[in-house]
Write an enzyme that holds these catalytic residues in place. Structure first.
Site, short mmCIF file in Angstrom:
data_model
loop_
_atom_site.label_atom_id
_atom_site.label_comp_id
_atom_site.label_asym_id
_atom_site.label_seq_id
_atom_site.Cartn_x
_atom_site.Cartn_y
_atom_site.Cartn_z
N LEU A 182 -87.08 -15.47 -37.80
CA LEU A 182 -87.86 -15.48 -39.04
C LEU A 182 -89.30 -15.90 -38.80
CD1 LEU A 182 -85.25 -17.17 -41.40
CD2 LEU A 182 -85.97 -14.78 -41.43
N GLY A 183 -89.49 -16.68 -37.78
CA GLY A 183 -90.85 -17.13 -37.52
C GLY A 183 -90.86 -18.18 -36.43
N HIS A 184 -92.06 -18.48 -36.01
CA HIS A 184 -92.21 -19.42 -34.91
C HIS A 184 -93.35 -20.35 -35.28
CE1 HIS A 184 -91.79 -20.63 -30.76
NE2 HIS A 184 -93.10 -20.70 -30.71
N GLY A 185 -93.09 -21.64 -35.27
CA GLY A 185 -94.14 -22.59 -35.64
C GLY A 185 -94.57 -23.40 -34.45
N ASN A 186 -95.20 -24.52 -34.72
CA ASN A 186 -95.69 -25.36 -33.63
C ASN A 186 -94.55 -26.10 -32.93
OD1 ASN A 186 -98.52 -24.87 -33.99
ND2 ASN A 186 -98.22 -25.88 -35.95
N GLY A 187 -93.49 -26.34 -33.69
CA GLY A 187 -92.40 -27.11 -33.09
C GLY A 187 -91.27 -26.26 -32.56
N GLY A 188 -90.96 -25.17 -33.19
CA GLY A 188 -89.78 -24.42 -32.77
C GLY A 188 -89.72 -23.04 -33.38
N LYS A 205 -83.44 -23.78 -37.55
CA LYS A 205 -84.66 -24.06 -36.79
C LYS A 205 -84.25 -24.69 -35.47
CE LYS A 205 -89.21 -25.97 -37.43
NZ LYS A 205 -90.15 -26.36 -38.48
N ASP A 293 -96.43 -32.88 -44.23
CA ASP A 293 -96.78 -31.56 -43.68
C ASP A 293 -96.79 -30.50 -44.78
OD1 ASP A 293 -97.53 -29.86 -41.68
OD2 ASP A 293 -95.54 -29.62 -40.79
#
Ligand code: ATP
Ligand code: MG
Length: 458
Positions: A182-188, A205, A293
């Protein structure tokens, strides 16, 4: 003589509170969405549900000097709530997170047969019980409306049992069928997944973390609080588990995804979204949780028109461990956070302001800050947020109420930003606090449809 503060009673109409029932076997937190509709008997029934072995006839709370005051009637309950709202607003004015309202059940001397009719207060979170919708007078005596959300069954689990569930994972890794990313952030990385046993779609996640087993355990125990979060404006948490050096956090899947991928959001839609975000934050603050956040990618929507917050910082260890891997400063942080000062609720309020300004403009409000690679930036790049006056909207494009809301949230001085009560009472929020999920639902469906047809043309 009882003198009730009418202003505080008005706040009860809009603000959810958390009541902490102190029992010999531990604390039990319950969220009450509409305290103004709560009556003494409902609360007593809820206490008896929690302490079936005792004959509870009344309860007590503590005043500012620690004296216990007994509550035995609706009138005394109202006085307690009024006192509590005063304390809450004082704590917030000082930038502190309010404590839950602590009550101490008082058992009668002779055990008797109680609750012979098997009356139960509604113990399941239910969107239909969202008291933000006007409750007609005819419903005011309806038992299920009064206490919107009393302890969910999971709260009754002992701490040891919770720990076991968390450590092993109520959801096991082998029962999850991973689908698309679904997506990729800064953490995972977040995946859509199907839980074979529970037969439901999840968002999982996965965060790689090179940490000791001790730290893993600490993170697990810090995540326990997620079981207590029970609000229609907060993403539902199902389970978390470690496999080797990766933690997987399983939550409810939102089919509209996060707001960062939507283009300009019209004000009548944004208003309803803002109401949900403010209610979600007010709920977290009432549990003494700062979000830390707040940003468009942590605001999720679905085709039912629900808006929910995710990724709030309940685990200090988790936040610290991720921060060690991903260096940078979040562009949505309040100036006082960027400069490394102490911060509180007001910092979340700044992030609400900057997020909604971005969502209204369709671009990050500081033109000199380009967020191509997510929201983490080198500190120097964000110095303008500390040094410069907050950005302003182009003249005439947005309503006065909306512009005022954003301007207030983005005051440079934290204490000048609205406190939670003031946020809920702001004219922009009041205007859109009509429970009309249809508006958001139709907008999400239309945007998803447009996205699908664009993808079809590529
Ligand atoms: P950061 O890591 O800084 O929080 P982020 O929020 O963009 O950045 P993730 O939290 O990893 O990154 O989320 C990545 C994306 O996954 C989100 O932008 C969102 O689109 C999607 N997503 C996250 N949680 C869910 C969910 N519960 N349901 C549907 N989509 C989700
Ligand atoms: Mg996120």
């Amino acid at each position: 003589m009882l003198i009730l503060d009418l202003n505080n009673l008005c706040a009860m109409d809009t603000e959810a509170i958390v009541i902490r029932i102190k029992t010999p076997s531990g604390d039990m937190d319950s969220s009450v969405d509409c305290p103004s509709l709560l009556n003494f008997n409902d609360l007593l029934v809820a206490i008896r549900d929690v302490m079936p072995e005792a004959t509870v006839t009344a309860f007590e709370y503590e005043d500012e000097v620690g004296d216990r005051i007994t509550v035995r009637s609706d009138e005394e309950l109202k006085a307690m709530l009024s006192y509590y709202y005063n304390t809450m607003s004082e704590q917030r004015m000082n930038g502190m997170l309010p404590d839950p309202l602590q009550i101490f059940p008082r058992a009668g001397k002779t055990p008797g047969i109680r609750n012979i009719h098997g009356l139960k207060v509604n113990t399941r979170p239910n969107p239909a019980n969202d008291c933000s919708h006007a409750v007609p007078d005819s419903m005011a005596n309806n038992r299920s409306v009064h206490l919107c959300c009393v302890p969910s069954p999971s709260l009754k689990k002992s701490s040891a049992e919770l720990k076991r569930i968390l450590t092993n994972g109520q959801i096991n890794a082998q029962d999850i069928n991973y689908q698309e990313q679904l997506g990729h952030g800064n953490g995972g990385t977040v995946y859509k997944a199907y839980h074979l046993l529970g037969k439901r779609v999840l968002a999982v996640k996965v965060i790689p973390l090179d940490i000791t087993v001790e730290l893993q355990k600490q993170i697990m125990s810090e995540l326990e609080i997620l079981y207590k979060c029970d609000s229609p404006y907060i993403i539902t948490f199902f389970s978390a588990f470690f496999v080797e050096n990766r933690i997987s956090i399983c939550t409810e899947f939102m089919d509209g995804g996060s707001l960062d991928v939507y283009k300009i959001i019209p004000e009548h839609v944004l208003g309803r979204i803002a109401v949900a975000v403010v209610k979600g934050l007010t709920y977290l603050w009432s549990l003494k949780i700062l979000h830390r956040d707040v940003k468009p990618s942590n605001m999720l929507v679905n085709t039912r028109g629900q808006v929910k917050l995710c990724d709030f910082g309940v685990s200090t260890q988790l936040v610290n461990s991720i921060a060690k891997t991903y260096v940078g400063t979040n562009a949505y942080m309040a100036p006082e956070r960027i400069s490394g000062e102490q911060y509180g609720i007001h910092a979340d309020v700044w992030s609400v302001g900057i997020s909604f300004m971005e969502l209204a403009l369709g671009m990050f409000p500081y033109p000199q800050i380009q967020k191509n690679q997510g929201s983490l930036m080198p500190l120097q790049l964000l110095q303008c947020i500390v040094d410069e006056d907050p950005p302003v909207f182009p003249v005439g494009e947005f309503s006065e109420k909306f512009v005022h809301f954003i301007t207030q949230c983005m005051r440079r001085q934290p204490k000048e930003r609205p406190a939670p009560n003031n946020l809920m009472e702001h004219a922009f929020i009041v205007q859109f606090n009509d429970g009309n999920a249809e508006v958001v639902s139709m907008w999400v469906c239309r945007c998803l449809e447009e996205r699908r047809s664009q993808q079809g043309h590529v």
